[in-house]
Design an enzyme around this catalytic site. Structure first.
Site, mmCIF file in Angstrom:
data_model
loop_
_atom_site.group_PDB
_atom_site.id
_atom_site.type_symbol
_atom_site.label_atom_id
_atom_site.label_comp_id
_atom_site.label_asym_id
_atom_site.label_seq_id
_atom_site.Cartn_x
_atom_site.Cartn_y
_atom_site.Cartn_z
ATOM 1 N N ASP A 193 -3.295 74.286 89.286
ATOM 2 C CA ASP A 193 -2.204 75.261 89.395
ATOM 3 C C ASP A 193 -1.449 75.358 88.062
ATOM 4 O O ASP A 193 -1.720 76.251 87.280
ATOM 5 C CB ASP A 193 -1.257 74.928 90.551
ATOM 6 C CG ASP A 193 -0.565 76.160 91.116
ATOM 7 O OD1 ASP A 193 -0.985 77.285 90.760
ATOM 8 O OD2 ASP A 193 0.373 76.012 91.920
ATOM 9 N N GLU A 217 0.708 79.287 100.912
ATOM 10 C CA GLU A 217 1.263 78.182 100.130
ATOM 11 C C GLU A 217 2.643 77.885 100.721
ATOM 12 O O GLU A 217 2.822 76.930 101.452
ATOM 13 C CB GLU A 217 1.352 78.589 98.651
ATOM 14 C CG GLU A 217 1.948 77.522 97.744
ATOM 15 C CD GLU A 217 2.112 78.010 96.304
ATOM 16 O OE1 GLU A 217 1.961 79.210 96.055
ATOM 17 O OE2 GLU A 217 2.411 77.164 95.439
HETATM 18 ZN ZN LIG Z 1 -0.994 79.453 91.618
#
Ligand SMILES: [Zn+2]
Length: 360
Positions: free
Chosen positions: A298, A210
């Protein structure tokens, strides 16, 4: 002919969600009420302004500042009734957004400030999901919610949390995860936990790729044995785009060959700077190359989003139609941590019939 897909219609079709944080999805009004109960000070007690504050703080472009917003949500989730309420509302909110299957994660170790035990925290959350799913089913929005237990990557409790997850595997917990700031905390720090989970035939995903690049993805897969990649968006760094089209490096080829699911979260990735914009999000390329791409939220509160909204943004940015939305949904369902026959039942009996009507 290009059919325009409307947001309201996306809400109506069945969707599957693999990457959603319980402490990132609270309703602002619930935070205000729970904060008043425990005397926690918030930036504002006006629910609408508070909702905006979360999105704006998360928009800063830094993963570290993004993670700071969680101090407020976690602070109001320290008792069994609060956890249960938040989980119940989460299941309801997802179900009314048309999500039929969701895996929602939380980190039990962050909910012990008022003397809950790890087991009590898990039991409260699972009970909340069960209640919320039952209420939603009664209202005509059936949903199945599985719990993932997250260990914080900077802490040293991963083995304990892994054992906790396995202990609750037949009572709603379907997998394990590690999360938190990536840089400086590689997944190999938690190798004992991952090896334990593999010996227990248990499933896990790892936040990797990420904020941090390929080494983190490589470790998650080749050292730790992750079933899925939380985000994994930086896998594009191993894809070269030249005149002859994209060329995959060894790691990205491995991820694609093995059908390792990528839990992509477009809005969140833009907020943390992992992608420049939705239109330039690597999801377009990764879908074209047929990686096992899934679309996720998320943190619905911090991104002011929902699964339907994420899909609507992709429709707008990439011109996707029902075919692509079904593909994302089936990809997610295929990658779920529940048993194969149960995944298949949702695909064959719920997802495919609903999209078939739209694909005619
Ligand atoms: Zn996450």
């Amino acid at each position: 002919m290009v059919a325009t897909i409307r947001y309201e219609d996306i809400v109506k079709v069945p969707k599957a969600l693999l990457h959603d944080h319980l402490d990132g999805g609270l309703r602002p009004a619930t935070i205000v009420e729970l904060a008043a109960e425990v005397g926690h000070e918030l930036p504002t007690t006006d629910p609408e302004a508070l909702g905006r504050w979360f999105v704006e703080s998360a928009d800063s472009g830094s993963l570290v500042r993004y993670l700071e917003t969680f101090a407020h949500t976690v602070a109001v989730m320290q008792t069994a009734p609060a956890l249960r309420r938040v989980a119940r509302e989460c299941a309801w909110d997802l179900a009314t957004d048309g999500v039929v299957y969701a895996e929602v994660r939380f980190a039990p170790e962050q909910h012990l400030e008022r003397n809950l035990t790890l087991d009590e925290a898990v039991e409260a959350v699972v009970a909340g999901f069960t209640e919320g799913a039952a209420l939603a089913a009664e209202a005509g929005h059936p949903i199945r919610v599985g719990t993932l237990l997250t260990a914080m990557r900077h802490a040293a409790r991963s083995q304990e949390i892994a054992e906790l997850a396995v202990r609750h595997r037949d009572a709603g917990v379907v997998g394990f995860d590690i999360a938190g700031a990536e840089a400086g905390f590689p997944p190999t720090r938690h190798l004992d936990a991952f090896e334990y989970l593999q010996r227990e035939n248990f499933h896990f995903t790892i936040h990797a790729g990420e904020a941090f690049g390929l080494p983190s993805i490589w470790q998650a897969i080749q050292w730790c044995g992750a079933d899925r990649l939380g985000h994994g968006v930086r896998i594009v760094d191993d894809i070269t785009r030249g005149g002859d089209g994209p060329t995959l490096g060894r790691l990205s080829a491995y991820v694609r060959d093995k059908r390792i699911p990528l839990e992509l979260c477009p809005s969140s990735n833009v907020q943390t700077g992992a992608a420049p914009s939705i239109a330039e999000h690597p999801i377009g390329l990764l879908r074209d190359l047929r990686f096992r791409v899934t679309v996720n939220t998320d943190n619905r509160l911090m991104s002011g989003t929902s699964v339907s909204r994420e899909m609507a943004l992709l429709v707008e940015a990439f011109g996707y139609g029902w075919k692509e939305l079904q593909w994302f949904t089936i990809n997610a369902m295929k990658s779920a941590f529940i048993p194969f026959d149960e995944r298949l039942a949702i695909i064959d009996e719920v997802i495919k019939p609903a999209y078939a009507k739209l694909l005619d």
